[in-house]
Each structure stands twice: as C-alpha cells, then as structure tokens.
Design an enzyme around this catalytic site. Structure first.
Site, PDB file in Angstrom:
ATOM      1  N   HIS A   1       0.847  -1.193   0.000  1.00  0.00           N
ATOM      2  CA  HIS A   1       0.000   0.000   0.000  1.00  0.00           C
ATOM      3  C   HIS A   1       0.885   1.246   0.000  1.00  0.00           C
ATOM      4  O   HIS A   1       0.645   2.177  -0.741  1.00  0.00           O
ATOM      5  CB  HIS A   1      -0.940  -0.003   1.208  1.00  0.00           C
TER       6      HIS A   1
ATOM      7  N   HIS B   1       3.439  10.749   0.432  1.00  0.00           N
ATOM      8  CA  HIS B   1       4.401  10.168   1.370  1.00  0.00           C
ATOM      9  C   HIS B   1       5.845  10.201   0.862  1.00  0.00           C
ATOM     10  O   HIS B   1       6.764  10.457   1.618  1.00  0.00           O
ATOM     11  CB  HIS B   1       4.017   8.721   1.685  1.00  0.00           C
TER      12      HIS B   1
ATOM     13  N   GLU C   1       0.753   8.185  -4.001  1.00  0.00           N
ATOM     14  CA  GLU C   1       1.575   7.754  -2.862  1.00  0.00           C
ATOM     15  C   GLU C   1       2.868   8.562  -2.791  1.00  0.00           C
ATOM     16  O   GLU C   1       3.331   8.930  -1.703  1.00  0.00           O
ATOM     17  CB  GLU C   1       1.895   6.256  -2.958  1.00  0.00           C
TER      18      GLU C   1
END
Ligand code: NAG
Ligand code: NAG
Ligand code: NAG
Ligand code: NAG
Length: 248
Positions: A70, A121, A117
């Site tokens: 993930h 992040h 993502e």
C-alpha cells in the site's frame, strides 16, 4: 555614483533574497526531516474491496495473488513538496515489479496510485539518502516487501486464506513475529455478516529499515481499525469475481 550605489543596493537585496531562500529551504528540510519512524503498509487483495464504498469500482487483477504494497509512509507527516512531480520515466526499471506487487484495485491506472503515494508520502521520505529519489523510494518498498514477507510467514505457520475457518488474533501475530518482530499492527474490516476480516498490516521501521521503531501519538488516517482480539479473525481467500463479498 548614485547609479552605482543603486546597483550595489539591488545586488545586495538580490543576495539577501537568495540567502533567505536558502535559509527557508534549510528550515523546510529540517521540518520535513523531523520524522523518526516510517510505516511499511501491505494489504490483502482478498479483502480490500469488502469495505470499499459503492462509488468506487473495485478490480482485483489475476496477478494480485499475494500481499501487495500500500505504501511506505514517514510518520506524522504528509505532502511535503507539491513541486516534486513523479513521471513514468522516473520508474523506468520498475514498472513490471510495481505492477505486480504495488497494484491499484480501483479502476484507475496503477501509475495514478503510485503518483498519489509519491506525492503524499514519498516527497517526505527524501531526507533519508536511501529514499532520496523516486526510483530509490519505490525500489526500497519492493525490497521491504521481500524482507517483511507476510505470505511466507503465514504459510510457514499453516495460516491459509479460508471462508470457513477463522483465527485467533494471537495466532496471526505469533506467525508474524519471526519476520517482523512484535510491533506489527493488524487492521481489520467488518463484512456484511459482521465477520472481522484481516485487510492490512503495518510494520513500523527506523529510517535504516529495521523494524521496531516506536513513536508516541502516531496519527492514523486509515479507514481501517485495529483487529480486536476478543473476536476471531477471518483471512478471506481471493475472489476476483466477487471481491466485495468474497465469502457469501
Ligand atoms: C472502469 O472504468 C471504465 C471507464 O470509466 C468503465 O468503462 C468500466 O466499466 C470500469 N470497469 C469496472 C469494472 O467498473
Ligand atoms: C473451506 O473453504 C475452502 C475455501 O476457502 C474450501 O476449499 C473448503 O472445501 C471448505 N471446507 C469446508 C469443510 O467447507
Ligand atoms: C537501525 O537504527 C536503530 C535506531 O537508530 C538501531 O537501534 C538499530 O540497531 C539499527 N539497525 C541496524 C541493522 O543498523
Ligand atoms: C486480548 O488482549 C488483552 C490485552 O490487550 C489480553 O489481556 C487478553 O489476554 C487478550 N485475549 C486473548 C484471547 O488473547
């Protein structure tokens, strides 16, 4: 003379402005690099769609037959730099591995998922040298998947996906200890029949990728809840035909 003075003043201001930008960059770097731990998050395709809202199309590709990535999330920080765009060419050597191990289950391109993502992040991870570019960041996540291999840990403990058998939370935890230590976080969803179903697993890492980093007050934005040990936990098998209700 006045001309020269003015030019010098302007040069001086330009210099000052430049120094200020450098200083701000330094401050930014300091702020963004304040994280100590990061979470490596893997999800189980067999139950990803169980609690997914109806407005999302859910697709589990045939190739997703094991735990998938993930994300890799520095703790308590997000969206560090909107200026660092991700392009497909940044991932030149990785797309096949990423497509297999870091797929999206929504009806979008996988690249859309990777870009989100990265934005949320990855841009915060760059202050660690081992993560300081898109190819390093995504490559590190692939390597972590091999290192913190959930499929292998469960198989060795005889824990197999099933519709008709559930597990004690402790049994699952103990199976994972040899691979990722005691500090794993198992997350569950509740299905239509009120069964508790394992969906995601997080392990908290130091910036050198060792497990066991503990941090107080970690924020969790995930829609999933910690699995409760009072209720047994289901580990549903993959059901690509009926991913929202794999065990009717
Ligand atoms: C995925 O999206 C496309 C285009 O929006 C649509 O035609 C297709 O039916 C969707 N697939 C699923 C499985 O929902
Ligand atoms: C249990 O479920 C599995 C699939 O998850 C199936 O293959 C098996 O036959 C089932 N066993 C029983 C006793 O129903
Ligand atoms: C990783 O970093 C942590 C914290 O700084 C340290 O305790 C641990 O020994 C390091 N692990 C390795 C393999 O270097
Ligand atoms: C559940 O967890 C609590 C503490 O978190 C512990 O005291 C208890 O023994 C656990 N129960 C089972 C069945 O493992």
């Amino acid at each position: 003379m006045m001309m020269r003075g003015a030019v010098l003043t302007i040069l001086g201001l330009v210099w000052l402005a430049g120094a200020e930008i450098l200083w701000e960059k330094h401050e930014e770097r300091f702020r963004f690099c304040s994280w100590k731990c990061m979470k490596f998050v893997q999800m189980w395709p067999g139950s990803f769609c169980v609690a997914l809202g109806p407005r999302f199309d859910c697709i589990i590709p045939e190739s997703a037959d094991s735990w998938t990535i993930h994300g890799l999330w520095p703790s308590n920080i997000m969206n560090c730099c909107s200026c660092w765009h991700l392009f497909p060419s940044d991932l030149m050597e990785l797309p096949q591995q990423l497509a297999r191990h870091w797929p999206t289950f929504l009806n979008t391109s996988s690249f859309t998922f990777w870009r989100a993502e990265w934005q949320k992040h990855g841009t915060c991870a760059g202050c660690t040298e081992a993560l300081s570019s898109p190819s390093k960041y995504f490559g590190a996540a692939l390597a972590l998947r091999t290192m913190y291999n959930i499929d292998g840990a469960f198989q060795r403990a005889g824990i197999i996906p099933s519709c008709n058998h559930s597990y004690q939370l402790n049994t699952l935890r103990e199976a994972l200890v040899p691979v990722m230590g005691k500090e794993q976080e198992l997350q569950c969803v509740t299905d239509r029949q009120a069964r508790q179903v394992l969906v995601q697993l997080k392990v908290s890492l130091f910036s050198n990728f060792s497990a066991g980093c503990l941090e107080e007050g970690t924020q969790d934005f995930s829609p999933y809840r910690p699995c409760r040990n009072q209720t047994r936990v289901f580990y549903f098998p993959l059901n690509q035909k009926n991913p929202r209700d794999p065990c009717p």
